[in-house]
Design an enzyme around this catalytic site. Structure first.
Site, PDB file in Angstrom:
ATOM      1  N   ASP A  86       0.819  -1.213   0.000  1.00  0.00           N
ATOM      2  CA  ASP A  86       0.000   0.000   0.000  1.00  0.00           C
ATOM      3  C   ASP A  86       0.854   1.264   0.000  1.00  0.00           C
ATOM      4  OD1 ASP A  86      -2.275  -1.493  -0.088  1.00  0.00           O
ATOM      5  OD2 ASP A  86      -2.880  -1.144   1.993  1.00  0.00           O
ATOM      6  N   GLU A 165      -5.373   9.487   4.803  1.00  0.00           N
ATOM      7  CA  GLU A 165      -5.680  10.325   5.958  1.00  0.00           C
ATOM      8  C   GLU A 165      -4.660  11.418   6.169  1.00  0.00           C
ATOM      9  OE1 GLU A 165      -2.640   7.753   6.962  1.00  0.00           O
ATOM     10  OE2 GLU A 165      -4.641   6.848   6.887  1.00  0.00           O
ATOM     11  N   THR A 204      -9.872   1.905   6.247  1.00  0.00           N
ATOM     12  CA  THR A 204      -9.282   0.594   6.529  1.00  0.00           C
ATOM     13  C   THR A 204      -7.784   0.691   6.776  1.00  0.00           C
ATOM     14  OG1 THR A 204      -9.088   0.199   4.137  1.00  0.00           O
ATOM     15  CG2 THR A 204     -11.020  -0.706   5.261  1.00  0.00           C
ATOM     16  N   TYR A 206      -4.920   3.626   8.864  1.00  0.00           N
ATOM     17  CA  TYR A 206      -4.600   4.092  10.213  1.00  0.00           C
ATOM     18  C   TYR A 206      -5.877   4.327  11.025  1.00  0.00           C
ATOM     19  CZ  TYR A 206      -1.953   6.848  13.709  1.00  0.00           C
ATOM     20  OH  TYR A 206      -1.375   7.321  14.855  1.00  0.00           O
ATOM     21  N   SER A 207      -6.909   4.870  10.377  1.00  0.00           N
ATOM     22  CA  SER A 207      -8.164   5.151  11.073  1.00  0.00           C
ATOM     23  C   SER A 207      -8.731   3.902  11.738  1.00  0.00           C
ATOM     24  CB  SER A 207      -9.178   5.728  10.078  1.00  0.00           C
ATOM     25  OG  SER A 207     -10.416   5.979  10.698  1.00  0.00           O
TER      26      SER A 207
END
Length: 311
Positions: A86, A165, A204, A206-207
């Site tokens: 990612d 984010e 999906t 760090y949050s």
């Protein structure tokens, strides 16, 4: 927002973007190149990844088939294939910001929510691309302005967008406090390790790890989540993506960190940041047989009962 966008691929020329230092094996890299060749794609490779391929496989890459920046990518290029995890995918998003072409990710890393094509399925995925058997979905970007301490990080500039984010986090032992506003209205002052604002795509990432909700990517919203809040009644808040969020940060020890996805900058006590949905979007290639819910179920292993494996 998530919608179908019509791109007409008159000629299949792609940009290949790969990470370096990820311990790619010779077999995996040759499988990647051979799969692209077998499907008849013409492609350019980012120069660092091209050097890695040459070093690992011994295969020589034509210098004319490489690129160093987005301006070097051929105007005929129709899509980008990101090969890695990612983090590699996020780097591809930054690289392509000035180019309105879609991305697809082949996962050679671990979890891979963004790069969601397993490398074992790479050849079949390339066949679907060749046959134009896919959808193109629009995803939200965040635009962030504020008091980034660029000079302290040896950055020449800040890429002011985030796909997953934007977060602020303490750098030292002491907590930081963050006043959070939606427009002119204050939500709360968050005491703790920090605060993050997530897109639906980033729900999906760090949050999720700080207790935020999983949000379907076609929801028109943003998520504000406290990071290790001192007050345990603090909870994530879902807001419309038309909102403008302002953060005012107080750091007792003078400094804290501000991150746009995996790009981290320092900031100082009293800094303010404004976060809103960017005017420009990111476009992702998705296959009809791999939905968001399929990926969620498989990656999170929802519904798996260990007792089944004992039978």
């Amino acid at each position: 927002m998530c919608c179908k966008v019509n791109f007409i691929f008159s000629e299949m020329k792609i940009a290949l973007y790969g990470s370096i230092g990820s311990h790619h094996s010779e077999e995996d890299l040759m499988t990647l190149l051979n799969s692209l060749d077998d499907k008849g794609f013409r492609y350019q490779i980012n120069i660092d990844f091209a050097k890695e391929i040459e070093s690992v496989t011994g295969k020589k890459i034509d210098p004319n088939a490489t690129y160093s920046s987005s301006s070097d990518i051929d105007k005929e290029t129709k899509l980008m294939v990101c090969y890695g995890g990612d983090g590699t995918f996020l780097a591809g998003v930054r690289l392509l910001y000035d180019l309105s072409i879609p991305l697809v990710g082949v996962n050679s890393g671990r979890l891979g929510f963004l790069a969601n094509i397993p490398k074992e399925d790479m050849e079949s995925a390339f066949e679907k691309i060749k046959q134009e058997n896919y959808l193109i979905k629009e995803r939200t970007l965040l635009e962030v302005s504020g008091d980034f301490n660029i000079d302290d990080n040896n950055h020449k500039s800040t890429f002011p967008y985030a796909f997953n984010e934007f977060s602020i986090q303490r750098q030292c032992a002491s907590m930081i406090s963050t006043e959070v506003y939606i427009g002119a209205e204050m939500i709360a002052t968050y005491w703790g390790d920090g605060v993050l604002i997530s897109t639906p795509t980033g729900s999906t990432a760090y949050s999720l790890s700080v207790g935020g909700p999983v949000v379907a990517p076609d929801c028109n919203c943003l998520v504000i989540s406290p990071i290790s809040p001192h007050n345990l009644t603090m909870r994530p808040v879902v807001i419309p993506d038309s909102s403008v969020v302002t953060l005012k940060v107080n750091a007792r020890e003078g400094k804290f960190l501000a991150s746009l996805d995996n790009q981290t900058y320092s900031a100082v006590d009293g800094a303010q940041f404004k976060i809103k949905k960017a005017k420009k979007s990111v476009f992702l290639i998705e296959f009809q047989n791999i939905s968001f819910y399929d990926t969620l179920r498989n990656k999170m292993m929802w519904g798996i009962d260990r007792r089944d494996s004992a039978k």
